[in-house]
Design an enzyme around this catalytic site. Structure first.
Site, PDB file in Angstrom:
ATOM      1  N   SER A 275       0.842  -1.197   0.000  1.00 53.32           N
ATOM      2  CA  SER A 275       0.000   0.000   0.000  1.00 53.32           C
ATOM      3  C   SER A 275       0.875   1.244   0.000  1.00 53.32           C
ATOM      4  CB  SER A 275      -0.885   0.007   1.248  1.00 53.32           C
ATOM      5  OG  SER A 275      -0.075   0.271   2.376  1.00 53.32           O
ATOM      6  N   LYS A 276       0.229   2.355  -0.267  1.00 49.26           N
ATOM      7  CA  LYS A 276       0.931   3.635  -0.239  1.00 49.26           C
ATOM      8  C   LYS A 276       1.573   3.836   1.139  1.00 49.26           C
ATOM      9  CE  LYS A 276      -0.879   7.775   0.620  1.00 49.26           C
ATOM     10  NZ  LYS A 276       0.217   8.412   1.356  1.00 49.26           N
ATOM     11  N   ARG A 277       0.854   3.416   2.159  1.00 49.96           N
ATOM     12  CA  ARG A 277       1.381   3.577   3.519  1.00 49.96           C
ATOM     13  C   ARG A 277       2.689   2.801   3.738  1.00 49.96           C
ATOM     14  NH1 ARG A 277      -3.221   1.865   6.126  1.00 49.96           N
ATOM     15  NH2 ARG A 277      -4.368   2.795   4.408  1.00 49.96           N
TER      16      ARG A 277
END
Ligand code: GLU
Length: 517
Positions: A275-277
């Protein structure tokens, strides 16, 4: 009942047409770019068309600027669609929001056929159902088990229904999932995949505002746009039974595209979807290009702005879930087109490895012409280098490129070619510094200052003369000279550096270092 669709031969009589169908909701994740890439490679390999369709029916998720951003990313990657909102072909419009009028008729056709129904439930009604019918092991959903207790055209009398529709009472149209059926289709990557219809809910097809949901729109659009093969992320696999039934109910079964559900791109440790996170946490980009969310103003860095070459980025992405069956790892776009086959796309998820991604970029930086690198470097040096000629820049790039994994590292590796280092690693010189070495550098500075020719070879010649005259070892003199010119113990060949920075600056840096020691 058992319902199965055979896998059609890959090259049937029809022209291959594939589509990338993003929803313009935010930054373009590398998984999305890989979906585009596989679409593109497949289309090119089979001489087909690659279509971009913007799936913007869900206005609540629409983010302004996201569509333009997707186009920028595809342009940067060099994987442009043959048909798109910007470049329409025969099957437009290419934005679902502009196709709104098309969908309702199909939803109504399904209601008429008994494959779908009107549902008038309120939010409270739906919540109550979820609460009342949940069991210890199952969440309740709108399906064969619960639909009989809800406010819909299956439970209401004919009169009630007519009244509600006449009064324009808000309603949706839901698919009526059949009971006790096993649906089977052949995925190009996964082979036979089957679904138990009892586990799938009655998905909304047409919303209260008359717009379609993704499920209806994707089927209608793939049909009308004559899509032959549909590649999409694995996360869409659970929706496949709904789509399969829609193709069947609408009588388009023989036209249904062949699906390929692409494996996920996983976190580096393999624990779940990247994910972007994860990128934020581990310090690497996940989006193709910088993305600023207009709602929160949050900025997320992209591969482009981090200093990836587009061809390295797509080569790396191509290998993330596919293998060519060869040892070769570096593939030009044309080679990827030539070798790409869906049969070699893996079923399992692919772990993202940022170090490997940088390795690809490093390889491409090495093989890229220095004058092109000058252009690509501009955004990274725009605020740094004082006006200088492109020729010198190209030479410097040629000298330092073997040290670069990212274009963004250029300045750190090469700033001393353009400006005097702010600090010098004096300790590195001091270890071997004595009266002899000092005398040597005084002599060297004098000799350099008197040079009439200034190039790598003449500089080396003068240096060797000074070494001989001062009677010190060459090895003892090289490192201090490097530190004096560069500021630290790094950089390409020291005579090449001296050549580039010129006589005056070379002499000045030596004298300045002597005065500090
Ligand atoms: N709009 C869907 C998405 O954003 C497309 C899924 C599909 O390709 O069918 O991923």
């Amino acid at each position: 009942m058992y319902y199965s669709l055979p896998l059609r031969p890959l090259m049937n009589h029809k022209k291959v047409r594939v589509r990338f169908a993003p929803s313009p909701t935010g930054g373009l994740h590398l998984g999305g770019v890989r979906t585009v890439l596989y679409n593109y490679l497949f289309a090119r390999h089979h001489g087909g068309d690659f279509v971009l369709r913007i799936e913007d029916t869900d206005q609540s998720r629409f983010v302004s600027g996201a569509e333009e951003y997707i186009m920028q990313c595809l342009t940067w990657c060099g994987i442009l669609p043959d048909e798109s909102p910007a470049n329409p072909g025969l099957y437009g419009p290419y934005r679902q929001s502009e196709r709104k009028a098309l969908y309702a008729q199909y939803a109504l056709q399904l209601v008429e056929q008994g494959n779908a129904y009107f549902a008038f439930d309120t939010t409270e009604g739906l919540e109550a159902m979820r609460e009342n019918y949940k069991t210890e092991h199952h969440n309740a959903q709108y399906d064969a088990r619960t639909r009989g207790f809800m406010r819909n055209s299956l439970t209401l009398s004919k009169e009630e229904l007519t009244d509600l529709l006449a009064c324009n009472t808000p309603h949706v149209i839901r698919i009526k999932m059949p009971v006790d059926q096993t649906l089977v289709f052949t995925d190009m990557i996964r082979g036979k995949v089957s679904f138990d219809t009892n586990l799938v809910d009655d998905k909304v097809l047409l919303k209260a505002d008359g717009t379609p949901t993704y499920h209806l729109a994707v089927v209608v659009d793939d049909y009308l746009m004559k899509i032959t093969h549909a590649f999409r992320g694995e996360e869409w696999l659970p929706s496949a039974p709904v789509h399969l039934l829609l193709w069947q109910y609408l009588g388009w079964e023989s036209e249904m595209p062949q699906w390929a559900h692409l494996p996920l791109i996983l976190k580096p440790d393999g624990n779940g979807k990247l994910s972007k996170r994860d990128g934020d946490r581990l310090g690497f980009p996940v989006f193709a290009m910088d993305w600023t969310d207009p709602r929160s103003n949050e900025q997320t860095i992209g591969f482009c702005e981090r200093g990836f070459l587009p061809e390295a980025f797509i080569n790396m992405l191509a290998m993330l879930g596919w293998n060519s069956g060869m040892e070769q790892e570096i593939f030009s776009k044309d080679e990827l087109i030539q070798h790409f086959s869906i049969a070699r796309v893996h079923k399992g998820g692919a772990k993202f490895d940022y170090e490997k991604a940088k390795w690809y970029n490093h390889q491409y930086i090495q093989q890229t012409d220095n004058t092109r690198l000058v252009d690509l470097l501009q955004p990274f040096i725009a605020d740094k280098i004082l006006p200088t000629d492109a020729c010198k820049l190209a030479t410097v790039i040629g000298l330092v490129k073997e040290r670069l994994h990212l274009l963004g590292e250029f300045w750190e590796q090469a700033s001393f070619f353009f400006i005097r280092p702010e600090t010098i690693d004096i300790a590195a010189i001091q270890a071997k510094w004595n009266e002899n070495t000092k005398q040597f550098f005084v002599l060297l500075a004098q000799k350099f200052a008197a040079s009439t020719d200034w190039n790598h070879d003449t500089i080396e010649l003068v240096f060797n003369e000074a070494v001989a005259e001062a009677g010190i070892k060459k090895g003892e003199a090289m490192l201090p000279l490097r530190v004096m010119l560069v500021g630290g113990k790094f950089g390409p060949g020291v005579f090449a550096i001296a050549e580039q920075i010129g006589i005056t600056e070379t002499v000045a840096r030596i004298e300045q270092a002597i005065s500090l020691l």
